[in-house]
Design an enzyme around this catalytic site. Sequence first.
Site, PDB file in Angstrom:
ATOM      1  N   GLU A 100       0.856  -1.194   0.000  1.00 36.81           N
ATOM      2  CA  GLU A 100       0.000   0.000   0.000  1.00 36.81           C
ATOM      3  C   GLU A 100       0.886   1.236   0.000  1.00 36.81           C
ATOM      4  O   GLU A 100       2.080   1.149   0.265  1.00 36.81           O
ATOM      5  CB  GLU A 100      -0.849   0.035   1.292  1.00 36.81           C
ATOM      6  CG  GLU A 100      -1.693  -1.187   1.471  1.00 36.81           C
ATOM      7  CD  GLU A 100      -2.247  -1.310   2.891  1.00 36.81           C
ATOM      8  OE1 GLU A 100      -2.225  -0.307   3.634  1.00 36.81           O
ATOM      9  OE2 GLU A 100      -2.687  -2.414   3.235  1.00 36.81           O
ATOM     10  N   LYS A 136       2.290   4.520   1.746  1.00 36.43           N
ATOM     11  CA  LYS A 136       2.406   4.995   3.125  1.00 36.43           C
ATOM     12  C   LYS A 136       1.987   6.465   3.141  1.00 36.43           C
ATOM     13  O   LYS A 136       2.737   7.344   2.721  1.00 36.43           O
ATOM     14  CB  LYS A 136       3.822   4.830   3.662  1.00 36.43           C
ATOM     15  CG  LYS A 136       3.896   5.173   5.136  1.00 36.43           C
ATOM     16  CD  LYS A 136       5.180   4.709   5.763  1.00 36.43           C
ATOM     17  CE  LYS A 136       5.129   4.859   7.278  1.00 36.43           C
ATOM     18  NZ  LYS A 136       4.786   6.182   7.765  1.00 36.43           N
ATOM     19  N   ASP A 191       0.989  10.117   4.306  1.00 39.21           N
ATOM     20  CA  ASP A 191       1.611  11.004   5.290  1.00 39.21           C
ATOM     21  C   ASP A 191       0.555  11.887   5.946  1.00 39.21           C
ATOM     22  O   ASP A 191       0.395  13.051   5.612  1.00 39.21           O
ATOM     23  CB  ASP A 191       2.682  11.846   4.597  1.00 39.21           C
ATOM     24  CG  ASP A 191       3.687  12.383   5.595  1.00 39.21           C
ATOM     25  OD1 ASP A 191       3.587  12.020   6.784  1.00 39.21           O
ATOM     26  OD2 ASP A 191       4.558  13.164   5.192  1.00 39.21           O
ATOM     27  N   TYR A 208      -6.785   1.523   6.010  1.00 41.92           N
ATOM     28  CA  TYR A 208      -5.733   0.548   5.738  1.00 41.92           C
ATOM     29  C   TYR A 208      -5.759  -0.714   6.593  1.00 41.92           C
ATOM     30  O   TYR A 208      -4.955  -1.601   6.362  1.00 41.92           O
ATOM     31  CB  TYR A 208      -4.332   1.162   5.715  1.00 41.92           C
ATOM     32  CG  TYR A 208      -3.901   1.920   6.963  1.00 41.92           C
ATOM     33  CD1 TYR A 208      -3.743   1.280   8.183  1.00 41.92           C
ATOM     34  CD2 TYR A 208      -3.602   3.275   6.873  1.00 41.92           C
ATOM     35  CE1 TYR A 208      -3.324   1.978   9.303  1.00 41.92           C
ATOM     36  CE2 TYR A 208      -3.181   3.980   7.982  1.00 41.92           C
ATOM     37  CZ  TYR A 208      -3.050   3.330   9.195  1.00 41.92           C
ATOM     38  OH  TYR A 208      -2.635   4.015  10.283  1.00 41.92           O
ATOM     39  N   LYS A 224      10.573   3.068   3.214  1.00 39.07           N
ATOM     40  CA  LYS A 224      10.578   4.523   3.098  1.00 39.07           C
ATOM     41  C   LYS A 224      11.284   4.989   1.831  1.00 39.07           C
ATOM     42  O   LYS A 224      12.229   4.359   1.368  1.00 39.07           O
ATOM     43  CB  LYS A 224      11.309   5.131   4.305  1.00 39.07           C
ATOM     44  CG  LYS A 224      10.572   4.973   5.625  1.00 39.07           C
ATOM     45  CD  LYS A 224       9.481   6.007   5.723  1.00 39.07           C
ATOM     46  CE  LYS A 224       9.139   6.461   7.115  1.00 39.07           C
ATOM     47  NZ  LYS A 224      10.110   7.128   7.899  1.00 39.07           N
ATOM     48  N   CYS A 261      40.209  37.530  -4.777  1.00 38.34           N
ATOM     49  CA  CYS A 261      39.491  36.612  -5.654  1.00 38.34           C
ATOM     50  C   CYS A 261      40.231  35.274  -5.729  1.00 38.34           C
ATOM     51  O   CYS A 261      41.429  35.251  -6.011  1.00 38.34           O
ATOM     52  CB  CYS A 261      39.375  37.226  -7.042  1.00 38.34           C
ATOM     53  SG  CYS A 261      38.729  36.093  -8.272  1.00 38.34           S
ATOM     54  N   CYS A 263      41.652  35.066  -9.538  1.00 44.04           N
ATOM     55  CA  CYS A 263      42.682  35.953 -10.105  1.00 44.04           C
ATOM     56  C   CYS A 263      43.419  36.757  -9.049  1.00 44.04           C
ATOM     57  O   CYS A 263      44.305  37.532  -9.383  1.00 44.04           O
ATOM     58  CB  CYS A 263      42.054  36.891 -11.125  1.00 44.04           C
ATOM     59  SG  CYS A 263      41.092  38.220 -10.393  1.00 44.04           S
ATOM     60  N   CYS A 292      34.500  40.220  -7.419  1.00 42.34           N
ATOM     61  CA  CYS A 292      35.914  40.346  -7.737  1.00 42.34           C
ATOM     62  C   CYS A 292      36.083  41.630  -8.530  1.00 42.34           C
ATOM     63  O   CYS A 292      35.279  41.944  -9.402  1.00 42.34           O
ATOM     64  CB  CYS A 292      36.328  39.138  -8.572  1.00 42.34           C
ATOM     65  SG  CYS A 292      37.837  39.410  -9.500  1.00 42.34           S
ATOM     66  N   CYS A 346      40.261  38.922 -14.728  1.00 42.72           N
ATOM     67  CA  CYS A 346      39.891  37.678 -14.053  1.00 42.72           C
ATOM     68  C   CYS A 346      39.414  36.615 -15.053  1.00 42.72           C
ATOM     69  O   CYS A 346      38.453  36.834 -15.792  1.00 42.72           O
ATOM     70  CB  CYS A 346      38.776  37.961 -13.047  1.00 42.72           C
ATOM     71  SG  CYS A 346      38.254  36.501 -12.167  1.00 42.72           S
TER      72      CYS A 346
END
Length: 669
Positions: free
Chosen positions: A114, A116, A118, A225, A312, A406, A409, A424, A430
């Site tokens: 079945e 599960k 929640d 259930y 689960k 940075c 660079c 930067c 860079c």
Amino acid sequence: MSTILAKMRQLINQLKAHNHAYYVLDNPTISDNEYDQLRQQLINLEQQNPTFIQADSPINQVGDKPLPFFSQVHHQIPMLSLGNIFNLEDLQNFFRRVNERLSEQYKNPDYEVELKLDGLAVSLIYQHGVLTQAVTRGDGQTGEDITQNVKTIRNLPLVLDDTSIERLEIRGEVLMPKAGFAKLNQQAEQNGEKTFANPRNAAAGSLRQLDPNIAKNRPLAFYAYSVVQGLPNEISTQFDALMWLNHLGFTLSDIKLVNTANELQDYYLSVIDKRPNLPFEIDGIVVKVNDLDLQRQLGFLSREPRWATAYKFPAETVMTRLNAIEWQVGRTGQLTPVGKLEPVNVGGVTVSNVTLHNIGEIERLDIRVGDMVSVHRAGDVIPKVTRVWTDERPNKTEPVTLPNNCPVCNSPVILPDGEALARCTGGLYCPAQQQEALIHFVSRKAMDIDGLGERWLIIFHELGLIHNVADIYDLHKQRDELVKIEKLGEKSVENMLTAIENSKQTTLPKFIYALGIRGVGESTALNLAKQFGDLDNLMRANLDELQKTPDVGEITADAIVEFFKAKHNLAVIERLIKAGITWQKLSNETLGNQPLDGQSWVITGTLTSMGRDEAKAKLQALGAKVSGSVSAKTTTLLAGEKAGSKLAKAESLGINIVNEAEFLVMLNG
Ligand code: IVH
């Protein structure tokens, strides 16, 4: 106190607090999976150190005591819990354990599977076919009488056709479908009320209302259930029991019969796929031995049935350790902190990196390298850190700080006031930002190198022929390499090199704009050029001087200062100038009062002698502001051919209108 004992006490206290939040307040402070992980830690410690087991350990307790204001009902048959399994190996072990307890002729039984669900377990009692009592699970022994609320659930039969059974007790899950939950929260938000964290909490909160009129307006549903008392004798399997309930008018979730672990595994995987499209939330599937006699034979071990287990889904929130933080530099120079995690399976995928967004987020979470963190990932959503377990912080950790330089660079990093993202300052140099800088540099409003489009720039960059914008002016030295590139013939190379050569004659505003300094768009570049007259002055300007320029606020001034402070940027500029980039000195006239100072122009229609951008630049050079729409503030409208609504509006406002011929006379005069 020994450290093991101390750890146990800490876990017990945490679990108790979470139990209280979950069962009594309907307001869980952590996810089920996080809870399971804490619980598992305590179970492990108890197994390894049985002499230390604490009398108040919650391990053998199902939940907290119910609230006092609903009347309490003792369950004639306790409401138990299910063991958990997580993978195929666990499943095979479960099947093996079942088989070990069954005599030869019953081995390898059928299993009924079945979803599960929640929600919340509820027990329903029907006397002679009439619903007389509905009780929550509570601590498994005693629950709360929520009959009034349960009677409002619309998919639940209050009276059964079959009135012959004296006492029928069935169990199932009360839940709130996702759609109803979304609507409820939306309404709550509109009314400025508190929203629910998830559908399970919303269902729980609804059932705990003392006034049944509130529950009545909540979109709740009941899914059956199991039958624990009153099942007709001729029904001998779980599957048939559920079908019987279905005939009585109860709603069931998906149910299925399987015989082997592999078959069950296929079903499990198919449900994971279907999960996002189901109308309600589920957190796994439940596997039950189908034959009710075999169930009785197998019985229970402490509080869990040996004949059933919950398979689960992979946890969507998992705890793991943050091993390091790396700063990644994006194409526009933004620095993003990336958490390097001890790799962990979250929602079925191994996660080892997680974005921490920015330094502000790091401070908000109070996260440090070495911390245990909770990582959440659901569906295709990007994983994120939802919690830092500061209680578990190791000794000698340091708060995280922004790097000064940075990581790519080494140029200085700045965090402009009021901004979330650090950047930067090595814009031109860079490597992380080079492609972006290159594309901007050649664009029409910048250096306008027509023959060198974005596509070729990226290819040249990837081939290593150019790194930064200064390299563009050395491309002619690599003519031989260039002509060898596929689809780039001699002629195109020639055109490209000519366009590069031609671009050297530019204007100061265009050059400033081409540098790609953050916050310095076309009009700010023009204002800076006017304010400082030449590049050297601009490069030497301090914050105060910069802020005297129209349009330049603190953030942009800061970005300019930092840009010209970065040595690498200076080196690139020096190469550009050496390569021969020049511009005419701005005339005294441009620097001083200009003929169109204070005027606001709008250009509309088609100009025949020049493009609109060119007309705009000419007007700006004369001191006018050029805007896109006509308003009462507009002083003059330049109307080309086929001018439409702007012309009509200007006429209606009585604004001065100039045609192209008049405009050219004005420019020449
Ligand atoms: S059977 C003795 N079937 O899971 C075993 N439980 O972890 C009785 N649940 O308290 C439970 N869907 O709230 C069963 N199809 C299902 C279920 C289910 C959800 C919940 C139920 C129970 C919990 C046990």
